[in-house]
Design a protein around this motif. Structure first.
Motif, short mmCIF file in Angstrom:
data_model
loop_
_atom_site.label_atom_id
_atom_site.label_comp_id
_atom_site.label_asym_id
_atom_site.label_seq_id
_atom_site.Cartn_x
_atom_site.Cartn_y
_atom_site.Cartn_z
N ARG A 35 0.91 -1.09 -0.03
CA ARG A 35 0.06 0.15 0.24
C ARG A 35 0.81 1.37 -0.12
O ARG A 35 1.96 1.21 0.44
CB ARG A 35 -0.99 -0.23 1.30
CG ARG A 35 -0.37 0.42 2.65
CD ARG A 35 -1.47 0.35 3.57
NE ARG A 35 -0.88 0.79 4.98
CZ ARG A 35 -1.53 1.11 5.94
NH1 ARG A 35 -2.92 1.09 5.59
NH2 ARG A 35 -1.12 1.42 7.16
N ALA A 36 0.20 2.21 -0.62
CA ALA A 36 0.96 3.50 -0.59
C ALA A 36 0.11 4.61 -0.71
O ALA A 36 -1.20 4.49 -1.29
CB ALA A 36 2.18 3.73 -1.86
N LYS A 37 0.43 5.82 -0.35
CA LYS A 37 -0.29 7.04 -0.93
C LYS A 37 0.02 7.72 -2.02
O LYS A 37 1.10 7.90 -2.49
CB LYS A 37 0.04 8.13 0.52
CG LYS A 37 -0.79 7.74 1.82
CD LYS A 37 -0.52 9.00 2.69
CE LYS A 37 -1.01 8.46 4.13
NZ LYS A 37 -1.12 9.60 5.10
N LEU A 38 -1.03 8.04 -2.61
CA LEU A 38 -1.11 8.40 -4.26
C LEU A 38 -0.97 10.02 -3.98
O LEU A 38 -1.98 10.79 -3.48
CB LEU A 38 -2.09 7.92 -5.09
CG LEU A 38 -2.28 8.50 -6.47
CD1 LEU A 38 -1.04 8.08 -7.53
CD2 LEU A 38 -3.37 8.00 -7.12
N ASN A 39 0.19 10.54 -4.75
CA ASN A 39 0.38 12.07 -4.51
C ASN A 39 0.79 12.59 -5.75
O ASN A 39 1.76 12.42 -6.20
CB ASN A 39 1.41 12.48 -3.51
CG ASN A 39 1.08 11.93 -1.91
OD1 ASN A 39 -0.16 12.19 -1.53
ND2 ASN A 39 1.84 11.50 -1.44
N GLY A 40 -0.35 13.00 -6.46
CA GLY A 40 -0.11 13.26 -7.81
C GLY A 40 0.69 12.33 -8.83
O GLY A 40 -0.11 11.42 -9.03
N ASP A 41 1.95 12.46 -9.23
CA ASP A 41 2.51 11.73 -10.04
C ASP A 41 3.37 10.71 -9.41
O ASP A 41 4.49 10.00 -10.14
CB ASP A 41 3.38 12.33 -11.16
CG ASP A 41 4.49 13.20 -10.65
OD1 ASP A 41 4.57 13.15 -9.34
OD2 ASP A 41 5.18 13.65 -11.35
N LEU B 297 4.17 8.06 -5.58
CA LEU B 297 3.86 7.11 -4.39
C LEU B 297 4.56 7.63 -3.21
O LEU B 297 5.78 7.82 -3.34
CB LEU B 297 3.77 5.88 -4.59
CG LEU B 297 2.98 5.12 -5.67
CD1 LEU B 297 3.18 3.73 -5.88
CD2 LEU B 297 1.22 5.70 -5.73
N SER B 298 3.93 7.51 -2.21
CA SER B 298 4.76 7.62 -0.89
C SER B 298 4.45 6.88 0.14
O SER B 298 3.33 6.35 -0.06
CB SER B 298 4.78 9.20 -0.36
OG SER B 298 3.26 9.61 -0.04
N ASP B 299 5.07 6.66 1.42
CA ASP B 299 4.83 5.96 2.34
C ASP B 299 4.41 4.53 2.20
O ASP B 299 3.63 3.66 2.66
CB ASP B 299 3.44 6.61 3.17
CG ASP B 299 3.62 7.79 3.84
OD1 ASP B 299 4.69 8.19 4.46
OD2 ASP B 299 3.01 8.82 3.23
N LEU B 300 5.08 3.99 1.13
CA LEU B 300 5.09 2.52 0.69
C LEU B 300 5.41 1.58 1.71
O LEU B 300 6.50 1.58 2.28
CB LEU B 300 6.07 2.42 -0.76
CG LEU B 300 5.93 1.03 -1.17
CD1 LEU B 300 4.82 0.85 -2.14
CD2 LEU B 300 7.23 0.71 -2.18
N GLU B 301 4.80 0.67 1.72
CA GLU B 301 4.90 -0.62 2.69
C GLU B 301 4.26 -1.72 2.19
O GLU B 301 3.23 -1.79 1.65
CB GLU B 301 4.48 -0.34 4.14
CG GLU B 301 2.96 -0.04 4.24
CD GLU B 301 2.67 0.54 5.52
OE1 GLU B 301 3.17 -0.49 6.46
OE2 GLU B 301 1.75 1.07 5.88
N VAL B 302 5.09 -2.63 2.17
CA VAL B 302 4.58 -4.11 1.86
C VAL B 302 3.68 -4.70 2.96
O VAL B 302 4.35 -4.91 3.84
CB VAL B 302 5.65 -5.22 1.18
CG1 VAL B 302 5.15 -6.58 0.74
CG2 VAL B 302 6.25 -4.55 -0.05
#
Length: 372
Positions: A125-131, A133-138
């Motif tokens: 999962r990750a946060k979608l910020n424009g173009d 991803l951030s805060d990615l974690e499996v």
């Protein structure tokens, strides 16, 4: 988020949405099929965003945003390492039920072991910020990782409690694993949004069993959807040569693969039997195989006659399959020729149907009622 997405799409490529639509006459509707976008590399999964755009995966490892007008974004940055080979790559994608406020997305992919040939289905999962991803974690990794290009399963569905169902294939060469509780192969698993295990999972306290497991005895599930009437998870899976199945995935139930099947070995040869005490019979099955992918219960208002019907894509016959239901029974089947391998089916906010076609130059198609 809507402004950022709009700016992102403005500067990017435009699909062939201006091409004339084709018309298909089905049993209960006359359908207009419009090409929204093309040039996609084996698109695999999609999810409709609150602003009407679609988040689309390409198995080759790209995540893109496509507007209803056919604008295709550049690949979203920030994906993890993905092993793209055989049936593996970037696979399904789902929005968090609270995406509008938290921007979380979830996606499945074939994750390599130490950049090597061994891999397994993983979910991040990750946060979608424009173009990007951030805060990615499996949040989930199927075990064990093996060297096989087959049967990753990989559909993602949230239940009504916000838990995440993940469908997993038997990986082809490990079919017997579908009958054991110490691997994830050939299982439906259920986790929380953060990757933790729900306390009411059925094997949470069973020694020798993986706590994520929900059901077992599956071959390769590439379609899954929550029944809007009952809240239960419906899945379909590829049989070998024949024997594609639709099942209702219930906790602890064993769906039989490879002990029972209506299919046979490729090129001929018996596999088990068709029934056995203690093993679930499919709700519906196909012989010969249609190679199903994608699944949707239709609840929209564009096609009134399709209310409550179940839709499944067919890779083998390049069709969209419509199934009429009476409770848990399929009472009628209609096959609509699309002319391309249908990988996924999704419902737009306005009740249109979107299809992804599985090919090197894959397309996003939109189905609406034809104008009289």
């Amino acid at each position: 988020m809507k402004l950022v997405t709009s700016l992102l799409l403005t500067a990017l490529s435009l699909g062939n949405s201006a091409l004339a639509a084709t018309t298909l006459t089905s049993e209960k509707a006359i359908i207009s099929i419009e090409k929204v976008a093309d040039g996609l590399s084996h698109p695999w999964g999609m999810s409709v965003m609150p602003d009407g755009n679609l988040l689309v995966t390409e198995r080759s490892g790209n995540l893109r945003i496509i507007s209803p007008a056919g604008q295709i974004s550049e690949p979203i940055k920030g994906l993890p390492d993905i092993r793209v080979y055989g049936q593996g790559g970037l696979l399904d994608v789902q929005l968090d039920p609270d995406f509008a406020s938290n921007q979380w997305i979830y996606f499945s992919f074939s994750e390599p072991l130490n950049n090597g040939k061994e891999s397994s289905t993983a979910v991040a999962r990750a946060k979608l910020n424009g173009d990007s991803l951030s805060d990615l974690e499996v949040i989930f990794r199927a075990n064990p990782k093996i060297e096989s290009p087959y049967h990753f399963g990989s559909r993602l569905v949230f239940d009504r409690q916000g838990n995440l169902f993940i469908t997993l294939g038997d990986r082809g060469s490990r079919r017997q694993d579908a009958q054991t509780l110490d691997t994830h192969h050939g299982k439906v698993v259920r986790i929380r949004k953060d990757g933790e295990i729900p306390k009411d999972n059925p094997y949470i306290n069973q020694e020798g069993a993986l706590n994520e497991i929900w059901s077992l005895g599956h071959r390769n599930m590439q379609g899954a959807a929550l029944n809007p009437q009952t809240g239960e998870l419906w899945t379909h899976e590829h049989g070998p040569q024949g024997g594609d199945e639709i099942n209702i995935a219930r906790a602890t139930k064993n769906y039989g693969w490879p002990l029972i099947t209506y299919g046979e070995e490729y090129g001929g040869g018996k596999i088990g039997t068709t029934s056995q005490d203690g093993l679930e019979q499919p709700l519906y099955h196909w012989v010969p195989s249609i190679a199903p992918s994608g699944m949707l219960f239709y609840t929209g208002k564009q096609f009134d006659a399709w209310q409550g019907d179940l839709f499944v894509g067919s890779l083998k016959f390049s069709q969209l399959v419509r199934l009429e239901l009476d409770g848990d029974k399929v009472t009628h089947e209609e096959r609509m020729d699309i002319g391309q391998r249908v990988r996924d089916v999704e419902q737009g906010q306005d009740g249109v149907l979107y299809l992804l076609t599985d090919q090197p130059n894959g397309e996003l198609l939109k189905l609406t009622p034809a104008r009289k």
